[in-house]
Design a protein around this motif. Structure first.
Motif, mmCIF file in Angstrom:
data_model
loop_
_atom_site.group_PDB
_atom_site.id
_atom_site.type_symbol
_atom_site.label_atom_id
_atom_site.label_comp_id
_atom_site.label_asym_id
_atom_site.label_seq_id
_atom_site.Cartn_x
_atom_site.Cartn_y
_atom_site.Cartn_z
ATOM 1 N N GLU A 30 1.284 -0.966 0.211
ATOM 2 C CA GLU A 30 -0.076 -0.247 -0.559
ATOM 3 C C GLU A 30 1.012 1.638 -0.077
ATOM 4 O O GLU A 30 1.979 1.664 0.719
ATOM 5 N N ILE A 31 0.412 2.640 -0.679
ATOM 6 C CA ILE A 31 1.812 3.774 -0.811
ATOM 7 C C ILE A 31 0.219 4.283 -0.693
ATOM 8 O O ILE A 31 -0.867 4.687 -1.186
ATOM 9 N N ILE A 32 0.893 5.388 1.204
ATOM 10 C CA ILE A 32 -0.436 7.025 1.095
ATOM 11 C C ILE A 32 0.811 7.662 0.266
ATOM 12 O O ILE A 32 1.225 7.932 0.760
ATOM 13 N N ILE A 33 -0.247 8.440 -0.917
ATOM 14 C CA ILE A 33 -0.193 9.389 -1.178
ATOM 15 C C ILE A 33 -0.533 10.225 0.185
ATOM 16 O O ILE A 33 -1.449 10.782 0.314
ATOM 17 N N ALA A 34 0.351 11.482 0.456
ATOM 18 C CA ALA A 34 0.518 12.239 1.506
ATOM 19 C C ALA A 34 0.393 13.556 1.337
ATOM 20 O O ALA A 34 1.528 13.904 1.428
ATOM 21 N N ILE A 35 -0.980 14.557 1.255
ATOM 22 C CA ILE A 35 -0.266 16.050 0.567
ATOM 23 C C ILE A 35 -0.429 16.422 1.898
ATOM 24 O O ILE A 35 -1.295 16.591 3.013
ATOM 25 N N LEU A 36 1.022 17.369 2.237
ATOM 26 C CA LEU A 36 1.240 18.038 3.211
ATOM 27 C C LEU A 36 0.136 19.568 3.602
ATOM 28 O O LEU A 36 0.689 20.211 2.289
ATOM 29 N N ASN A 37 -0.706 19.661 4.529
ATOM 30 C CA ASN A 37 -1.426 20.544 4.201
ATOM 31 C C ASN A 37 -0.444 21.948 5.347
ATOM 32 O O ASN A 37 -0.144 21.852 6.289
ATOM 33 N N ASN A 38 0.487 22.978 4.892
ATOM 34 C CA ASN A 38 1.100 24.005 5.166
ATOM 35 C C ASN A 38 0.359 25.259 4.995
ATOM 36 O O ASN A 38 0.709 25.955 3.924
ATOM 37 N N PRO A 39 0.218 25.701 6.492
ATOM 38 C CA PRO A 39 -0.890 26.757 6.565
ATOM 39 C C PRO A 39 0.105 28.025 6.101
ATOM 40 O O PRO A 39 -0.321 29.236 6.107
ATOM 41 N N ALA A 40 1.693 27.953 5.793
ATOM 42 C CA ALA A 40 3.023 28.727 6.295
ATOM 43 C C ALA A 40 2.560 28.891 4.495
ATOM 44 O O ALA A 40 3.123 30.254 4.223
ATOM 45 N N LYS A 41 2.155 28.860 3.232
ATOM 46 C CA LYS A 41 2.036 28.521 1.639
ATOM 47 C C LYS A 41 0.938 28.654 1.789
ATOM 48 O O LYS A 41 -0.252 28.865 2.037
ATOM 49 N N THR A 42 0.449 29.914 0.442
ATOM 50 C CA THR A 42 -0.678 29.758 -0.663
ATOM 51 C C THR A 42 -0.236 28.942 -1.512
ATOM 52 O O THR A 42 0.448 29.764 -3.077
ATOM 53 N N PRO A 43 -1.080 27.956 -1.990
ATOM 54 C CA PRO A 43 -1.459 27.137 -2.938
ATOM 55 C C PRO A 43 -1.873 27.480 -4.142
ATOM 56 O O PRO A 43 -2.876 28.375 -4.170
ATOM 57 N N MET A 44 -1.308 27.121 -5.422
ATOM 58 C CA MET A 44 -1.815 27.111 -6.366
ATOM 59 C C MET A 44 -3.194 26.746 -5.836
ATOM 60 O O MET A 44 -4.899 26.665 -6.760
ATOM 61 N N PHE A 45 -3.509 25.208 -5.610
ATOM 62 C CA PHE A 45 -4.604 24.128 -5.322
ATOM 63 C C PHE A 45 -4.883 24.645 -3.938
ATOM 64 O O PHE A 45 -3.530 24.026 -2.968
ATOM 65 N N SER A 46 -6.082 23.930 -3.285
ATOM 66 C CA SER A 46 -6.280 23.393 -2.107
ATOM 67 C C SER A 46 -6.158 22.145 -1.905
ATOM 68 O O SER A 46 -6.388 21.593 -2.921
ATOM 69 N N VAL A 47 -6.143 21.295 -0.492
ATOM 70 C CA VAL A 47 -5.363 20.488 -0.346
ATOM 71 C C VAL A 47 -6.621 19.378 -0.835
ATOM 72 O O VAL A 47 -6.096 18.779 -1.601
ATOM 73 N N GLU A 48 -7.776 19.663 -1.081
ATOM 74 C CA GLU A 48 -9.208 18.930 -1.229
ATOM 75 C C GLU A 48 -8.495 18.820 -2.443
ATOM 76 O O GLU A 48 -9.656 18.184 -3.235
ATOM 77 N N GLU A 49 -8.275 20.266 -2.951
ATOM 78 C CA GLU A 49 -8.602 19.684 -4.265
ATOM 79 C C GLU A 49 -7.571 19.002 -5.077
ATOM 80 O O GLU A 49 -7.252 18.582 -5.838
ATOM 81 N N ARG A 50 -6.427 19.021 -4.487
ATOM 82 C CA ARG A 50 -5.454 17.885 -4.789
ATOM 83 C C ARG A 50 -5.664 16.966 -4.701
ATOM 84 O O ARG A 50 -4.960 15.893 -5.363
ATOM 85 N N CYS A 51 -6.318 16.617 -3.272
ATOM 86 C CA CYS A 51 -6.924 15.243 -3.690
ATOM 87 C C CYS A 51 -7.112 14.707 -3.809
ATOM 88 O O CYS A 51 -6.731 13.700 -4.657
ATOM 89 N N ASP A 52 -8.238 15.603 -4.971
ATOM 90 C CA ASP A 52 -9.187 14.963 -5.507
ATOM 91 C C ASP A 52 -8.343 14.652 -6.669
ATOM 92 O O ASP A 52 -8.994 13.841 -7.592
ATOM 93 N N LEU A 53 -8.044 15.888 -7.542
ATOM 94 C CA LEU A 53 -7.683 15.169 -8.412
ATOM 95 C C LEU A 53 -5.727 13.999 -8.773
ATOM 96 O O LEU A 53 -6.494 13.485 -9.123
ATOM 97 N N ILE A 54 -5.748 14.299 -7.585
ATOM 98 C CA ILE A 54 -4.607 12.899 -7.607
ATOM 99 C C ILE A 54 -5.486 11.787 -7.748
ATOM 100 O O ILE A 54 -5.750 10.800 -7.714
ATOM 101 N N ARG A 55 -6.610 11.675 -7.070
ATOM 102 C CA ARG A 55 -7.749 10.564 -6.491
ATOM 103 C C ARG A 55 -7.394 9.894 -8.440
ATOM 104 O O ARG A 55 -8.375 9.232 -8.704
ATOM 105 N N GLU A 56 -8.960 11.251 -9.192
ATOM 106 C CA GLU A 56 -8.467 11.090 -10.303
ATOM 107 C C GLU A 56 -7.103 10.774 -11.081
ATOM 108 O O GLU A 56 -7.910 9.572 -12.305
#
Ligand code: PNS
Length: 165
Positions: A30-56
């Motif tokens: 099993e591989i868990i792709i683990a997306i860091l939720n880093n409040p210090a950065k302003t990302p292009m995609f929110s953590v939820e958007e990144r999770c959904d995108l990677i799942r797709e």
């Protein structure tokens, strides 16, 4: 059960990340792709958007019996790995220049959780210069990033760009 996490920012996922995921599939159950939720950065995609995108996108690279899941986390990577019951942290190395930073992280993570090993996988040469930051920069300036990021990521980046206009 050989479980590993593949931590990162993934803002956004690149074909370099996908290459590392593909290479890790035969090594683990099993591989868990683990997306860091880093409040210090302003990302292009929110953590939820990144999770959904990677799942797709993940089904396009999945083969064999290794399960691939996607999760987000805050705080220390080593602690998250322990909480997940993982015994390994997968990281990709693109070039020698990555090594020093990765070595420091691996040693610190080992100090924090001695039972967890960092496993370095060497990225394919064609992605040796590909990073999320470079992809965002080139895309936002109108350059071609085709073949370096999944087409779905490119579509979503384009949607972001038109929304923000
Ligand atoms: O994709 P990135 O940005 O290179 O990933 C870096 C990441 C998320 C793996 C690293 O910054 C990290 O592990 N952050 C979580 C905080 C932590 O554990 N820091 C100590 C690591 S030595």
């Amino acid at each position: 059960m050989r479980r590993a996490i593949f931590p990162g920012s993934f803002d956004p996922l690149t074909n370099g990340h996908l290459d590392i995921i593909k290479r890790s599939l035969p090594l683990f159950d099993e591989i868990i792709i683990a997306i860091l939720n880093n409040p210090a950065k302003t990302p292009m995609f929110s953590v939820e958007e990144r999770c959904d995108l990677i799942r797709e996108i993940v089904p396009s690279v999945k083969n064999g019996d290794c399960a691939v899941t996607v999760n987000s986390f805050s705080g220390l990577t080593a602690e998250f790995a322990k909480r997940c019951g993982a015994t390994a942290i997968v990281r990709g190395i693109r070039a020698v220049s990555d090594y020093e930073y990765e070595l420091r992280m691996a040693l610190m993570n080992r100090r924090l959780e001695p039972s967890i090993e960092t496993v370095f996988l060497i990225a394919a040469e064609e992605y040796s210069y590909v990073s999320s930051d470079l992809m965002k920069q080139v895309f936002l300036l109108g350059g071609r990033v085709e073949g370096l990021i999944p087409s779905l990521v490119e579509d979503r980046m384009r949607e972001k760009l038109t929304k923000n206009k």
